[in-house]
Design an enzyme around this catalytic site. Structure first.
Site, PDB file in Angstrom:
ATOM      1  N   ASP A 187     -29.299  -9.354  31.948  1.00 47.76           N
ATOM      2  CA  ASP A 187     -29.830  -8.478  33.002  1.00 47.76           C
ATOM      3  C   ASP A 187     -31.345  -8.337  32.838  1.00 47.76           C
ATOM      4  OD1 ASP A 187     -28.681  -5.885  34.876  1.00 47.76           O
ATOM      5  OD2 ASP A 187     -30.691  -5.701  34.019  1.00 47.76           O
TER       6      ASP A 187
ATOM      7  N   ASN B 204     -39.900  -4.555  41.557  1.00 47.08           N
ATOM      8  CA  ASN B 204     -39.786  -4.495  43.010  1.00 47.08           C
ATOM      9  C   ASN B 204     -40.706  -3.430  43.592  1.00 47.08           C
ATOM     10  OD1 ASN B 204     -38.004  -6.405  44.104  1.00 47.08           O
ATOM     11  ND2 ASN B 204     -36.213  -5.266  43.398  1.00 47.08           N
TER      12      ASN B 204
ATOM     13  N   HIS C  91     -40.421  -6.464  47.316  1.00 50.52           N
ATOM     14  CA  HIS C  91     -39.131  -7.135  47.250  1.00 50.52           C
ATOM     15  C   HIS C  91     -39.269  -8.657  47.259  1.00 50.52           C
ATOM     16  CE1 HIS C  91     -34.715  -6.934  48.054  1.00 50.52           C
ATOM     17  NE2 HIS C  91     -34.901  -5.769  47.452  1.00 50.52           N
TER      18      HIS C  91
ATOM     19  N   ASP D 224     -37.827 -11.340  44.697  1.00 52.56           N
ATOM     20  CA  ASP D 224     -37.017 -12.528  45.013  1.00 52.56           C
ATOM     21  C   ASP D 224     -37.560 -13.783  44.329  1.00 52.56           C
ATOM     22  OD1 ASP D 224     -35.375 -10.988  46.517  1.00 52.56           O
ATOM     23  OD2 ASP D 224     -35.916 -11.861  48.461  1.00 52.56           O
TER      24      ASP D 224
ATOM     25  N   GLU E 202     -29.824  -8.396  39.741  1.00 51.06           N
ATOM     26  CA  GLU E 202     -30.623  -9.127  38.738  1.00 51.06           C
ATOM     27  C   GLU E 202     -29.798  -9.348  37.483  1.00 51.06           C
ATOM     28  OE1 GLU E 202     -29.793  -5.980  38.109  1.00 51.06           O
ATOM     29  OE2 GLU E 202     -31.484  -5.546  36.772  1.00 51.06           O
TER      30      GLU E 202
HETATM   31  P1  GH3 Z   1     -32.651  -1.935  33.614  1.00 48.64           P
HETATM   32  O1  GH3 Z   1     -33.720  -2.407  32.688  1.00 48.64           O
HETATM   33  O2  GH3 Z   1     -31.904  -0.762  33.084  1.00 48.64           O
HETATM   34  O3  GH3 Z   1     -31.741  -3.038  33.990  1.00 48.64           O
HETATM   35  O4  GH3 Z   1     -33.388  -1.435  34.916  1.00 48.64           O
HETATM   36  P2  GH3 Z   1     -33.440  -2.149  36.315  1.00 48.64           P
HETATM   37  O5  GH3 Z   1     -34.507  -1.521  37.114  1.00 48.64           O
HETATM   38  O6  GH3 Z   1     -33.552  -3.604  36.129  1.00 48.64           O
HETATM   39  O7  GH3 Z   1     -31.980  -1.872  36.893  1.00 48.64           O
HETATM   40  P3  GH3 Z   1     -31.475  -1.169  38.202  1.00 48.64           P
HETATM   41  O8  GH3 Z   1     -30.016  -1.488  38.248  1.00 48.64           O
HETATM   42  O9  GH3 Z   1     -31.876   0.255  38.242  1.00 48.64           O
HETATM   43  O10 GH3 Z   1     -32.225  -1.900  39.371  1.00 48.64           O
HETATM   44  C1  GH3 Z   1     -31.901  -3.174  39.798  1.00 48.64           C
HETATM   45  C2  GH3 Z   1     -32.744  -3.461  41.004  1.00 48.64           C
HETATM   46  O11 GH3 Z   1     -32.535  -4.803  41.449  1.00 48.64           O
HETATM   47  C3  GH3 Z   1     -32.452  -2.575  42.167  1.00 48.64           C
HETATM   48  C4  GH3 Z   1     -32.442  -3.496  43.367  1.00 48.64           C
HETATM   49  O12 GH3 Z   1     -33.340  -3.084  44.345  1.00 48.64           O
HETATM   50  C5  GH3 Z   1     -32.900  -4.815  42.820  1.00 48.64           C
HETATM   51  N1  GH3 Z   1     -32.280  -5.939  43.469  1.00 48.64           N
HETATM   52  C6  GH3 Z   1     -30.956  -6.246  43.569  1.00 48.64           C
HETATM   53  N2  GH3 Z   1     -30.789  -7.379  44.254  1.00 48.64           N
HETATM   54  C7  GH3 Z   1     -32.019  -7.827  44.606  1.00 48.64           C
HETATM   55  C8  GH3 Z   1     -32.489  -8.966  45.329  1.00 48.64           C
HETATM   56  O13 GH3 Z   1     -31.731  -9.807  45.801  1.00 48.64           O
HETATM   57  N3  GH3 Z   1     -33.834  -9.110  45.491  1.00 48.64           N
HETATM   58  C9  GH3 Z   1     -34.715  -8.187  44.975  1.00 48.64           C
HETATM   59  N4  GH3 Z   1     -36.016  -8.387  45.164  1.00 48.64           N
HETATM   60  N5  GH3 Z   1     -34.289  -7.101  44.308  1.00 48.64           N
HETATM   61  C10 GH3 Z   1     -32.959  -6.920  44.115  1.00 48.64           C
HETATM   62 MG    MG Z   2     -31.950  -4.649  35.187  1.00 50.03          MG
HETATM   63 MG    MG Z   3     -28.563  -4.653  36.611  1.00 50.74          MG
HETATM   64 MG    MG Z   4     -29.205  -1.214  35.789  1.00 50.59          MG
END
Ligand code: GH3
Ligand code: MG
Ligand code: MG
Ligand code: MG
Length: 316
Positions: A195, A203, A208, A212, A238
């Site tokens: 992860d 982001n 965003h 990506d 992610e």
């Molecule tokens: P942690 O270190 O605990 O994993 O924190 P984190 O911020 O990585 O985890 P969190 O689950 O809070 O956030 C994941 C983010 O990933 C939130 C969401 O907006 C973003 N995300 C999910 N899918 C996509 C995507 O397809 N494209 C983009 N740009 N962002 C995405």
């Molecule tokens: Mg994460």
């Molecule tokens: Mg995650």
């Molecule tokens: Mg998370």
């Protein structure tokens, strides 16, 4: 198969088959025990600019499919010297699944009763010999086009749209099978969830679209490093899943830590801006005693611990 006692000729044959199978054209396998009939079919199919391999027995056909893959279409006489065409069809479907290849059956007038069971068993089309060339050509062409469509839809169904690596659906469909195969052969397997750290922050800071770009770059690197032996998929957001085929906990742990270090060491170029990202990894050994979901949950718990311990690390 005509050259089986001549190693040099076998070598040449293997190279020729590989050359055919690695080119982009539709590949047709003609299976007929009658040499004259086979030659005529090969001739017709070649003129449609398809590539053709021909064999004189069901056993040879199965061998080619097992060792090379890549065949799109089989044109098969239903009365082979070593095998009934219907049995060949069942064997092909059993070994390679429904989507791997289309099969057209041929038989003479005396054998026309074979057509119905052949089609009911999953044959894609049938033609009686002697046939009209135009009809033969048209059926080959149509069934080949259907197979291209099947392949393209299967690929789309298995891939993640953004990153083009395998998707969650494919991971859950194929993962248990890979694990089972690895364990059955007495081998080891382990499962990891990887992860990206603080991805939300990335982001929020860069937008965003940059997010990506990072997801695509990380996927490309992972795919490059993980290769075909192991199964890599984007599980969502992610988060990536990896099944290490043949690696126990120690080896997989070293492997993951190298991946982690490499990702952290090479900034990603997002529109000229070098971005350093880190990942956390939860890794669990697969013993064969638990369900696939339980292994995944274990990996997820280790991931949670890795995050809490400060991220950019592997926990197992
Ligand atoms: P942690 O270190 O605990 O994993 O924190 P984190 O911020 O990585 O985890 P969190 O689950 O809070 O956030 C994941 C983010 O990933 C939130 C969401 O907006 C973003 N995300 C999910 N899918 C996509 C995507 O397809 N494209 C983009 N740009 N962002 C995405
Ligand atoms: Mg994460
Ligand atoms: Mg995650
Ligand atoms: Mg998370």
């Amino acid at each position: 198969y005509v050259v089986k006692d001549n190693p040099a000729a076998i070598q040449q044959l293997v190279l020729a088959v590989d050359r055919i199978l690695t080119s982009g054209k539709t590949k047709v396998l003609v299976v007929d025990s009658d040499a004259e009939c086979r030659r005529m079919q090969v001739d017709l199919i070649t003129r449609q600019h398809f590539q053709v391999i021909d064999v004189d027995s069901g056993a040879a056909a199965l061998d080619i499919l097992d060792t090379h893959g890549g065949i799109d279409l089989i044109v098969c006489d239903l009365d082979l010297s070593d095998m009934d065409g219907l049995d060949l069809l069942s064997e092909i479907r059993q070994r390679h699944g429904e989507d791997a290849v289309r099969v057209i059956g041929l038989s003479t007038d005396e054998d026309r009763a074979r057509a119905a069971p052949f089609l009911r068993a999953g044959g894609d089309d049938y033609l009686r010999k002697p046939f009209i060339q135009e009809e033969f050509n048209s059926r080959i062409f149509r069934v080949a086009a259907i197979q291209k469509r099947v392949q393209s839809l299967s690929r789309i169904a298995a891939r993640d749209y953004l990153t083009d690596i395998y998707n969650r659906r494919y991971f859950f469909e194929t993962g248990p099978r890979i694990v089972e195969q690895a364990l059955r052969r007495g081998g080891l397997a382990s499962i990891a969830i990887l992860d990206i750290d603080h991805f939300k922050r990335l982001n929020d800071t860069y937008g965003h679209e940059v997010g990506d770009v990072v997801l695509k770059a990380v996927s490309r690197r992972l795919r490059h490093r993980v290769g075909d032996r192991h199964l890599l998929a984007r599980l969502g957001g992610e988060e990536f899943g990896i099944i290490f085929n043949g690696l126990g906990l120690d080896e997989a742990s070293d492997y993951c830590d190298r991946l982690r270090a490499e990702l952290a060491a090479q900034p990603i170029d997002a529109d000229g801006e070098p971005l350093t990202i880190t990942v956390s990894v939860g890794l669990a050994a697969i013993s064969g005693r638990e369900t696939f979901d339980n292994y995944l949950n274990a990996a997820d718990q280790f991931l949670y611990m890795a995050k809490h311990a400060g991220r950019n690390r592997v926990f197992s």
